[in-house]
Design an enzyme around this catalytic site. Structure first.
Site, short mmCIF file in Angstrom:
data_model
loop_
_atom_site.label_atom_id
_atom_site.label_comp_id
_atom_site.label_asym_id
_atom_site.label_seq_id
_atom_site.Cartn_x
_atom_site.Cartn_y
_atom_site.Cartn_z
N HIS A 203 42.68 45.34 50.87
CA HIS A 203 42.41 44.03 52.49
C HIS A 203 42.60 45.40 53.72
O HIS A 203 42.81 45.55 54.02
CB HIS A 203 42.31 43.51 53.14
CG HIS A 203 43.62 42.76 53.70
ND1 HIS A 203 44.87 42.69 52.84
CD2 HIS A 203 44.18 43.07 54.38
CE1 HIS A 203 46.00 42.57 52.79
NE2 HIS A 203 45.63 42.83 54.58
C1 UD1 Z 1 44.66 41.33 59.74
C2 UD1 Z 1 45.67 42.03 59.87
C3 UD1 Z 1 46.61 42.48 58.35
C4 UD1 Z 1 46.93 40.82 57.90
C5 UD1 Z 1 45.67 40.54 57.79
C6 UD1 Z 1 45.92 39.37 56.60
C7 UD1 Z 1 45.43 43.05 62.01
C8 UD1 Z 1 45.68 44.27 62.71
N1 UD1 Z 1 44.91 43.37 60.72
O1 UD1 Z 1 44.04 42.15 58.72
O2 UD1 Z 1 48.05 42.99 58.88
O3 UD1 Z 1 47.62 41.90 56.55
O4 UD1 Z 1 44.76 40.58 58.76
O5 UD1 Z 1 44.64 39.09 56.17
O6 UD1 Z 1 46.12 42.01 62.95
N2 UD1 Z 1 36.39 39.38 58.93
C9 UD1 Z 1 35.47 38.41 58.65
N3 UD1 Z 1 35.86 37.14 58.75
C10 UD1 Z 1 36.51 37.34 59.09
C11 UD1 Z 1 37.84 37.57 59.29
C12 UD1 Z 1 37.41 39.17 59.83
O7 UD1 Z 1 34.39 38.73 58.68
O8 UD1 Z 1 37.33 35.70 58.78
C13 UD1 Z 1 36.10 40.94 59.06
C14 UD1 Z 1 35.29 40.95 60.02
O9 UD1 Z 1 34.41 41.62 60.00
C15 UD1 Z 1 36.31 42.14 60.48
C16 UD1 Z 1 37.33 42.20 59.39
O10 UD1 Z 1 36.49 41.36 58.60
O11 UD1 Z 1 36.17 43.33 61.20
C17 UD1 Z 1 38.95 42.44 59.88
O12 UD1 Z 1 39.26 41.96 60.07
P1 UD1 Z 1 41.03 41.67 61.37
O13 UD1 Z 1 41.42 40.12 61.36
O14 UD1 Z 1 40.74 42.40 62.42
O15 UD1 Z 1 42.15 42.67 60.07
P2 UD1 Z 1 41.94 42.36 58.72
O16 UD1 Z 1 41.82 43.31 58.44
O17 UD1 Z 1 42.20 40.93 58.21
N1 UDP Z 2 45.66 34.45 50.00
C1 UDP Z 2 44.67 33.24 49.69
N2 UDP Z 2 43.43 33.60 48.72
C2 UDP Z 2 42.90 35.24 49.19
C3 UDP Z 2 43.88 35.73 49.25
C4 UDP Z 2 44.85 35.86 49.60
O1 UDP Z 2 45.80 32.34 49.93
O2 UDP Z 2 41.86 34.98 48.93
C5 UDP Z 2 46.75 34.34 49.97
C6 UDP Z 2 47.91 34.89 49.42
O3 UDP Z 2 47.89 34.06 48.78
C7 UDP Z 2 49.22 35.34 50.69
C8 UDP Z 2 48.02 35.61 51.76
O4 UDP Z 2 47.08 34.89 51.42
O5 UDP Z 2 50.01 33.95 50.66
C9 UDP Z 2 48.34 37.37 51.48
O6 UDP Z 2 47.38 37.38 53.26
P1 UDP Z 2 46.40 38.43 52.71
O7 UDP Z 2 46.88 39.43 52.12
O8 UDP Z 2 45.15 38.66 53.61
O9 UDP Z 2 47.61 39.06 53.99
P2 UDP Z 2 49.13 40.58 54.24
O10 UDP Z 2 49.93 39.01 53.38
O11 UDP Z 2 48.59 41.91 53.52
O12 UDP Z 2 49.54 40.42 55.73
#
Ligand code: UD1
Ligand code: UDP
Length: 361
Positions: A203
């Protein structure tokens, strides 16, 4: 003491459960969900499964550019903080919610505690690196996952109120492991037996927003002769679709799964390949070999002890490691003892006693 905790993204919800439990024994916690993640499978499912208290506020900011999302959280968070007047604000990790929470509190002269302080990738093109650098500039209390994070803070001149407590992710896993074994039907539903598949998550912006890197990862996955289970983050699903990437049948793209299912999928995988910070650490806790689909990692300890291999997005490098990577037998406890949340609550108690009051400023 009134403590306002900020959560907004998937790993923050997972960590909120043990921290809230520890804090609520002695303090009044106000839980604020920024709404950064909002799909049922990215948010509510964790509250339902893990017994996280219902947030007192949901700021419902949704998705947007970094400036828009961070700015909206900042504006809405300020209103809540002015109304609630907390004695301490807790932020965690490195998301836009972390940054905005820390900034809103600092501007109102409210002390900030940062959980997962001191982590660094030394890559400022990563939005998360900017968020954690700024959060650590603004914080008053620092809770570190590892000794390396303590050293990073020291190198930046931050020496006081820095505590090595271990990893709250480990607390969450130990608390929920038995429950996951009892309740999760993920393996059965997917027709998987232990060690018969690899688990993949992707991601990070560096991978999803660069079709060449995403394409490289996809080429590698298509080339392996093994079942691959790939719970796809919504951001990644969009990127796969817009790049027109096709996967072969053995690569099974599924919706994001809940935490208990994820535990079981991780625990029983032969191999994990990921760019997630949380998943890299969970692979280590569970003793599953991990390939990290990035060029660097904050979690260098796992690489140093031989359980994590940095492979980037180059298909040849991924495939080579996929077939040959073999960690050693030892797995030292670099992430603490699974009681990080209680340690955080104890340090906050000590900090909040009348003798110490005001020392954070
Ligand atoms: C964010 C965090 C990242 C973390 C991750 C955990 C920032 C800059 N990044 O990244 O550090 O590792 O969360 O998962 O804060 N979207 C949906 N539904 C949702 C959420 C997101 O469709 O419920 C889609 C949207 O198109 C959005 C994109 O995902 O624009 C990115 O979501 P965003 O929260 O901005 O960043 P993450 O990549 O999730
Ligand atoms: N996770 C989850 N379901 C998924 C993918 C990840 O429950 O489909 C959990 C994973 O086990 C971990 C956390 O989400 O506990 C990590 O989140 P993510 O990878 O989104 O973010 P990061 O840790 O890189 O910030």
């Amino acid at each position: 003491m009134k403590i306002l905790s900020v959560v907004g993204a998937r790993p923050e919800f997972i960590q909120a459960a043990p921290v809230s439990r520890a804090l609520r024994q002695r303090h009044h916690e106000v839980l604020v969900h920024t709404g950064q993640h909002y799909d049922y499978r990215m948010s509510q499912t964790f509250f339902d499964e893990l017994g996280i208290p219902t947030p007192d506020y949901n700021l419902e900011v949704g998705s947007g550019s970094h400036a828009r999302q961070t700015g909206e959280i900042l504006i809405r968070m300020e209103e809540v903080m002015l109304r609630e007047k907390p004695d301490l604000v807790i932020v965690r990790g490195d998301t836009n919610s972390t940054l905005a929470g820390a900034l809103a509190a600092s501007k109102l002269h409210i002390p900030v505690a940062h959980i997962e302080a001191g982590e660094r990738s030394f890559d400022r093109r990563m939005p998360e690196e900017i968020n954690r650098l700024v959060a650590d500039r603004l914080a008053d209390l620092f809770f570190c996952v590892s000794q390396k994070a303590v050293r990073h803070l020291a190198a930046e001149g931050i020496h006081t109120r820095v505590h090595w407590v271990g990893d709250v992710m480990l607390d969450a896993m130990l608390t929920n492991r038995l429950l996951a074994r009892e309740r999760s039907t993920a393996l059965r539903d997917l027709g998987l037996s232990p060690r018969s598949y690899a688990l993949v998550t992707v991601h990070r912006a560096a991978n999803t927003d660069d079709p060449e890197r995403l394409g490289g990862i996809a080429r590698a996955l298509n080339a392996v002769e093994e079942n691959v289970i790939f719970p796809v983050h919504p951001r990644t699903r969009r990127a796969i679709e817009s790049a027109g990437i096709q996967f072969k049948r053995h690569v099974r793209l599924i919706e994001p799964v809940g935490y208990l299912d994820m535990m079981m999928l991780e625990e029983n995988a032969r191999l994990i390949a990921t760019d997630s910070g949380g998943v890299q650490r969970e692979a280590y806790f569970l003793g599953v070999p991990c390939l990290t689909l990035r060029d660097e990692t904050e979690w260098v300890e796992t690489v140093e002890v031989g359980w994590n291999c940095l492979v980037g997005a180059d298909p040849e490098k991924i495939l080579q490691a996929w077939h040959t990577f073999a960690p050693p037998a030892e797995r030292p406890p670099i992430f603490g003892d699974g009681h990080a949340s209680e340690a955080i609550a104890r340090h906050i108690d000590a900090w909040s006693t009348p003798d110490n009051a005001g020392k954070a400023f």
